[in-house]
Design a protein around this motif. Structure first.
Motif, PDB file in Angstrom:
ATOM      1  N   THR A 626     -51.069  46.328 -27.948  1.00  0.00           N
ATOM      2  CA  THR A 626     -50.092  45.447 -28.598  1.00  0.00           C
ATOM      3  C   THR A 626     -48.930  46.228 -29.176  1.00  0.00           C
ATOM      4  O   THR A 626     -48.008  45.629 -29.715  1.00  0.00           O
ATOM      5  CB  THR A 626     -50.766  44.650 -29.731  1.00  0.00           C
ATOM      6  N   THR A 627     -48.977  47.560 -29.064  1.00  0.00           N
ATOM      7  CA  THR A 627     -47.966  48.396 -29.724  1.00  0.00           C
ATOM      8  C   THR A 627     -46.958  48.988 -28.742  1.00  0.00           C
ATOM      9  O   THR A 627     -46.211  49.899 -29.089  1.00  0.00           O
ATOM     10  CB  THR A 627     -48.646  49.537 -30.491  1.00  0.00           C
ATOM     11  N   GLY A 628     -46.947  48.505 -27.517  1.00  0.00           N
ATOM     12  CA  GLY A 628     -46.041  49.052 -26.515  1.00  0.00           C
ATOM     13  C   GLY A 628     -44.628  48.500 -26.624  1.00  0.00           C
ATOM     14  O   GLY A 628     -44.327  47.618 -27.441  1.00  0.00           O
ATOM     15  N   ALA A 629     -43.753  49.022 -25.771  1.00  0.00           N
ATOM     16  CA  ALA A 629     -42.364  48.557 -25.735  1.00  0.00           C
ATOM     17  C   ALA A 629     -42.304  47.150 -25.156  1.00  0.00           C
ATOM     18  O   ALA A 629     -42.888  46.876 -24.104  1.00  0.00           O
ATOM     19  CB  ALA A 629     -41.526  49.510 -24.890  1.00  0.00           C
ATOM     20  N   PRO A 630     -41.602  46.232 -25.807  1.00  0.00           N
ATOM     21  CA  PRO A 630     -41.559  44.847 -25.301  1.00  0.00           C
ATOM     22  C   PRO A 630     -40.885  44.718 -23.948  1.00  0.00           C
ATOM     23  O   PRO A 630     -41.138  43.766 -23.210  1.00  0.00           O
ATOM     24  CB  PRO A 630     -40.778  44.098 -26.398  1.00  0.00           C
ATOM     25  N   GLY A 631     -40.027  45.673 -23.577  1.00  0.00           N
ATOM     26  CA  GLY A 631     -39.348  45.585 -22.293  1.00  0.00           C
ATOM     27  C   GLY A 631     -40.163  46.081 -21.126  1.00  0.00           C
ATOM     28  O   GLY A 631     -39.766  45.912 -19.961  1.00  0.00           O
ATOM     29  N   PHE A 632     -41.315  46.681 -21.398  1.00  0.00           N
ATOM     30  CA  PHE A 632     -42.161  47.186 -20.318  1.00  0.00           C
ATOM     31  C   PHE A 632     -42.963  46.034 -19.716  1.00  0.00           C
ATOM     32  O   PHE A 632     -43.352  45.102 -20.423  1.00  0.00           O
ATOM     33  CB  PHE A 632     -43.103  48.262 -20.867  1.00  0.00           C
ATOM     34  N   PRO A 633     -43.245  46.065 -18.397  1.00  0.00           N
ATOM     35  CA  PRO A 633     -44.015  44.974 -17.780  1.00  0.00           C
ATOM     36  C   PRO A 633     -45.350  44.737 -18.486  1.00  0.00           C
ATOM     37  O   PRO A 633     -45.976  45.671 -18.982  1.00  0.00           O
ATOM     38  CB  PRO A 633     -44.230  45.473 -16.346  1.00  0.00           C
ATOM     39  N   LYS A 634     -45.775  43.493 -18.466  1.00  0.00           N
ATOM     40  CA  LYS A 634     -47.005  43.167 -19.183  1.00  0.00           C
ATOM     41  C   LYS A 634     -48.243  43.698 -18.474  1.00  0.00           C
ATOM     42  O   LYS A 634     -49.148  44.226 -19.114  1.00  0.00           O
ATOM     43  CB  LYS A 634     -47.135  41.648 -19.367  1.00  0.00           C
ATOM     44  N   GLU A 635     -48.343  43.542 -17.148  1.00  0.00           N
ATOM     45  CA  GLU A 635     -49.584  43.878 -16.459  1.00  0.00           C
ATOM     46  C   GLU A 635     -49.316  44.787 -15.264  1.00  0.00           C
ATOM     47  O   GLU A 635     -48.559  44.428 -14.358  1.00  0.00           O
ATOM     48  CB  GLU A 635     -50.297  42.607 -15.985  1.00  0.00           C
ATOM     49  N   THR A 636     -49.943  45.946 -15.286  1.00  0.00           N
ATOM     50  CA  THR A 636     -49.922  46.841 -14.120  1.00  0.00           C
ATOM     51  C   THR A 636     -51.354  47.226 -13.795  1.00  0.00           C
ATOM     52  O   THR A 636     -52.157  47.462 -14.705  1.00  0.00           O
ATOM     53  CB  THR A 636     -49.085  48.102 -14.398  1.00  0.00           C
ATOM     54  N   LEU A 637     -51.665  47.304 -12.521  1.00  0.00           N
ATOM     55  CA  LEU A 637     -53.054  47.502 -12.097  1.00  0.00           C
ATOM     56  C   LEU A 637     -53.097  48.483 -10.939  1.00  0.00           C
ATOM     57  O   LEU A 637     -52.261  48.416 -10.027  1.00  0.00           O
ATOM     58  CB  LEU A 637     -53.656  46.156 -11.704  1.00  0.00           C
ATOM     59  N   ASP A 638     -54.075  49.392 -10.976  1.00  0.00           N
ATOM     60  CA  ASP A 638     -54.313  50.324  -9.872  1.00  0.00           C
ATOM     61  C   ASP A 638     -55.793  50.287  -9.503  1.00  0.00           C
ATOM     62  O   ASP A 638     -56.653  50.444 -10.390  1.00  0.00           O
ATOM     63  CB  ASP A 638     -53.944  51.753 -10.263  1.00  0.00           C
ATOM     64  N   LEU A 639     -56.086  50.099  -8.242  1.00  0.00           N
ATOM     65  CA  LEU A 639     -57.443  50.150  -7.713  1.00  0.00           C
ATOM     66  C   LEU A 639     -57.513  51.320  -6.735  1.00  0.00           C
ATOM     67  O   LEU A 639     -56.742  51.378  -5.770  1.00  0.00           O
ATOM     68  CB  LEU A 639     -57.794  48.839  -7.008  1.00  0.00           C
ATOM     69  N   VAL A 640     -58.435  52.252  -6.992  1.00  0.00           N
ATOM     70  CA  VAL A 640     -58.539  53.468  -6.186  1.00  0.00           C
ATOM     71  C   VAL A 640     -59.937  53.562  -5.597  1.00  0.00           C
ATOM     72  O   VAL A 640     -60.937  53.474  -6.334  1.00  0.00           O
ATOM     73  CB  VAL A 640     -58.246  54.723  -7.042  1.00  0.00           C
TER      74      VAL A 640
END
Length: 727
Positions: A626-640
């Motif tokens: 909850t403490t990130g930059a508001p302009g950064f995307p909400k959801e990023t996902l990596d499956l390896v």
């Protein structure tokens, strides 16, 4: 665990083995590092216990009055049994300590396991190895402050509240009568406030100690030295305020206060001394007599201390918890020094002997601390059983051919009106039958905007309407489980927004309704698995042969002050409310339900790292921040896995990498992100129309809900939680 107790009838002191207190909602379980003996308050209680019955009666006339009233109401025999039963029982001692949080109860998010806290309360900060402490009676210890010093937190709050009642101003003068523990702290707090202080105590050693801590002069109450010091310090006017921090039966402190105080000065009673006010002396100077009630506002109010209901800071600036935190901050910044007040540190196992030495006068002390042994065993890792889904009968009949699927909505808030109803209004083969809200106007607005056939506040009428095929539950989190249960029992197919339940008991209630009714037609609004971009990316990634690692970063951001999502006492934690989305997505991508949950968080659990384990050895880490930059995307996902990587960028673009190249990249969405609501609703309506299987198996919905709820257990226990599956 061990705890110091006293029998008030016999005076016996003992260290008993007692059960470990449970970690109830709204508080934390704290393992004590140091606890403080108040050589005033506690020794008075110990001394009273050693008195004869007549002596006890003389020392507590207030209790005698209660006994007399009880005799008049209940008779002598019943009163005697009640009084003797109360006297002949063990009572706890202690009210000020510092320790380490060992377990965090539901509803607590401002501390985590391993945090150092100072605790208060004569029912919660006891001389015991473990204490359960409610939220408003603990405060986190600032970094760098020694635990033995933080153990002064409660007595420091008492002194601080007394000083606040005196309302000292820069350049004023004060007289502190009684230089015991509280008096010594009052002296330092006044000096830190820019007040010149004179101290009074018959013990020369305590006078010397107060002068070393900043008092301008100190002396015996019967000597002329005190009056001379006050006269010199105030040009003969008298001090602006007097603090009564003395005990005993003498009226001398009250009389001295009147002589030493200036015209219209302030007299604050902090201790427990005799208060026979000499009328002429107090009247002629029009002295303002004030009382300081313990640690501050909130004390003795069960709604504040036990229910955790804080007072708004705009109305009550300094509550007992805020006083506690303030005193710890003063200690950490060096404005108050308590090390000179520590006369003796005793091992907790020597508690009884320490009390005896204090009572007999062999040990003369301002403050005595108990030091507790460090923990040597690891806490057992908690385990949670994923509830089994039992169906007594049944299948759902399809909607008759040519008939529309009739839907009812319970709730018409922002999510329902912006993310669900636009995909259903005007959809072929769907009829919006009724909308139910608690306020008539919101129902009327939804009816006007989306074309519901009826708007009502009568839920029972809608559930009893046989023409309604399915019910959407889109209300606040606290009502989801109960409304779902009622709709299932009414035979309706149910779509409920996440979360399905706020605790295991609510989840069990929903499953009991499934078993009782045979109706398992349930869908939870886990929409991300239906997002077209993510579904195509999964297909492009292909089947796995080995375990996978999945990382899901959720830049959730801060909520506006006053948001109902922050009402954890009634609506559950923020992660319980939203985290099921991400656990469901991870489980869908990995093709199974989790078997373990581990979680750690920052201070206050603002940012969480949730690690899920899966049967084939795969892991998924959900970083919920909850403490990130508001302009950064909400959801990023990596499956390896297997030399391949699936990358999702906030439902705007997805890609699959194989070896050293990109195998596939989606087209970038030009406008709105499609997180799957439309496809999810289409699948739900299709299942209702055809009577076919629900889009997500009920077993998976239960497993995801259980895993989401287990995050709180993992945070509280500081160890992985096993999710045992029933067969």
């Amino acid at each position: 665990m061990k705890q110091v107790v006293q029998n008030y009838k016999s005076g016996e002191l003992a260290v008993l083995d007692v059960p470990v207190p449970g970690c109830k909602p709204g508080g934390v379980l704290v393992r004590t590092a140091y606890s403080l003996i108040s050589t005033g308050t506690e020794l008075m209680k110990v001394s009273e216990a050693g008195m004869s019955m007549l002596g006890k009666a003389r020392s507590r006339p207030d209790q005698v009055a209660k006994v007399v009233q009880s005799v008049a109401t209940n008779g002598v025999p019943a009163t005697y049994r009640k009084v003797m039963g109360k006297l002949d029982s063990y009572t706890p001692l202690g009210y000020s300590l510092c320790g380490v949080v060992e377990q965090v109860g539901p509803g607590i998010d401002d501390v985590k396991v391993g945090d150092l806290v100072a605790c208060a309360g004569n029912e919660h900060a006891l001389h015991a190895e473990l204490n359960w402490v409610p939220k408003n009676l603990y405060a986190r210890v600032p970094e760098g402050l020694a635990p033995r010093h933080a153990a002064f937190g409660t007595v420091g709050s008492i002194a601080l509240q007394g000083v606040r009642q005196g309302e000292p101003q820069l350049g004023e003068s004060a007289l502190v009568i009684g230089l015991g523990l509280i008096g010594q702290l009052v002296v330092q707090l006044l000096v830190a406030s820019g007040v010149r202080v004179v101290g009074v105590d018959p013990d020369p050693a305590r006078c010397d100690l107060a002068e070393s801590l900043g008092a301008a002069a100190c002396g015996d109450p019967s000597s002329a030295a005190v009056e001379n010091a006050v006269a010199e310090l105030t040009d003969g006017h008298g001090v602006d305020q007097v603090y009564l921090a003395a005990g005993g039966d003498s009226n001398q402190p009250v009389e001295l206060a009147a002589r030493m105080c200036r015209d219209r000065g302030r007299v604050v009673d902090i201790g427990k001394c005799r208060l026979d006010l000499p009328w002429n002396a107090y009247y002629e100077k029009e002295l303002d007599v004030r009382f300081s009630r313990s640690y501050g506002p909130g004390r003795y109010d069960p709604e504040y201390e036990l229910a955790g209901r804080d007072y708004p800071i705009g109305y009550v600036r300094w509550t007992e918890r805020r006083n506690l935190a303030c005193f710890l901050d003063l200690l950490a910044r060096g404005s108050v020094d308590v090390e000179p007040l520590v006369s003796h540190v005793a091992d907790f196992d020597d508690a009884v002997e320490t009390y005896r030495r204090l009572k007999d006068g062999d040990l003369k002390a301002v403050t005595v601390l108990f030091r507790y042994p460090e923990r040597t065993t690891e806490a057992e890792a908690p385990a949670v059983t994923v509830p089994a889904v039992r169906r007594s009968t049944g299948a759902s009949a399809p909607v008759r051919a040519g008939k529309p699927v009739r839907l009812a909505f319970v709730g018409a808030g922002n999510y329902a009106t912006s993310m669900l109803l636009p995909h259903l209004a005007g959809r072929e083969g769907v009829e919006l039958s009724a909308v139910v809200t608690t306020t008539a106007l919101s129902a009327a607005n939804a009816q006007r905007k989306f074309g519901f056939a009826a708007a009502t506040t009568d839920l029972d009428a809608v559930l009893g309407d046989d023409s309604v095929d399915a019910v959407f539950v889109v209300t606040r989190h606290s009502s989801h489980a109960e409304l779902t249960r009622r709709a299932l029992l009414a035979g309706k197919t149910v779509f409920v927004e996440k979360p399905l339940a706020l605790d295991q008991e609510e989840l069990a209630g929903v499953l009991a309704a499934v078993e009782e009714s045979g109706n398992d037609r349930l869908q939870v609004g886990f929409n991300r698995r239906f997002a077209p971009m993510l579904r195509e990316a999964r297909q492009r990634f292909g089947a796995r042969t080995g375990p996978a690692s999945l990382r899901y970063l959720v830049n959730a951001g801060r909520l506006d002050h006053g948001s109902w999502y922050l009402r954890q006492g009634t609506e559950g934690s923020r992660f319980v409310g939203e985290g099921g989305h991400f656990i469901d997505t991870a489980s869908w991508l990995l093709g199974d339900d989790p078997v373990s949950v581990y979680a750690v968080g920052t201070a206050g659990n603002e940012d969480l790292q949730v690690v899920l384990g899966y049967p084939d050895g795969s892991t998924a880490t959900v970083s919920y921040v909850t403490t990130g930059a508001p302009g950064f995307p909400k959801e990023t996902l990596d499956l390896v896995a297997d030399g391949r990587v699936l990358r999702l960028d906030d439902f705007v673009r997805a890609a699959v990498y194989d070896g050293g190249r990109k195998r596939w990249v989606s087209s970038r969405l030009p406008k709105a992100r499609d997180k799957g609501q439309s496809a999810e609703l289409a699948a739900f309506v299709r299942a209702v129309r055809t009577g076919g299987p629900m889009p997500v198996p009920l077993e998976s919905l239960v497993a995801t809900t259980t895993a989401t709820l287990a995050v709180q257990d993992a945070l509280a226990g500081g160890a992985p939680v096993s999710l045992a599956r029933t067969i």
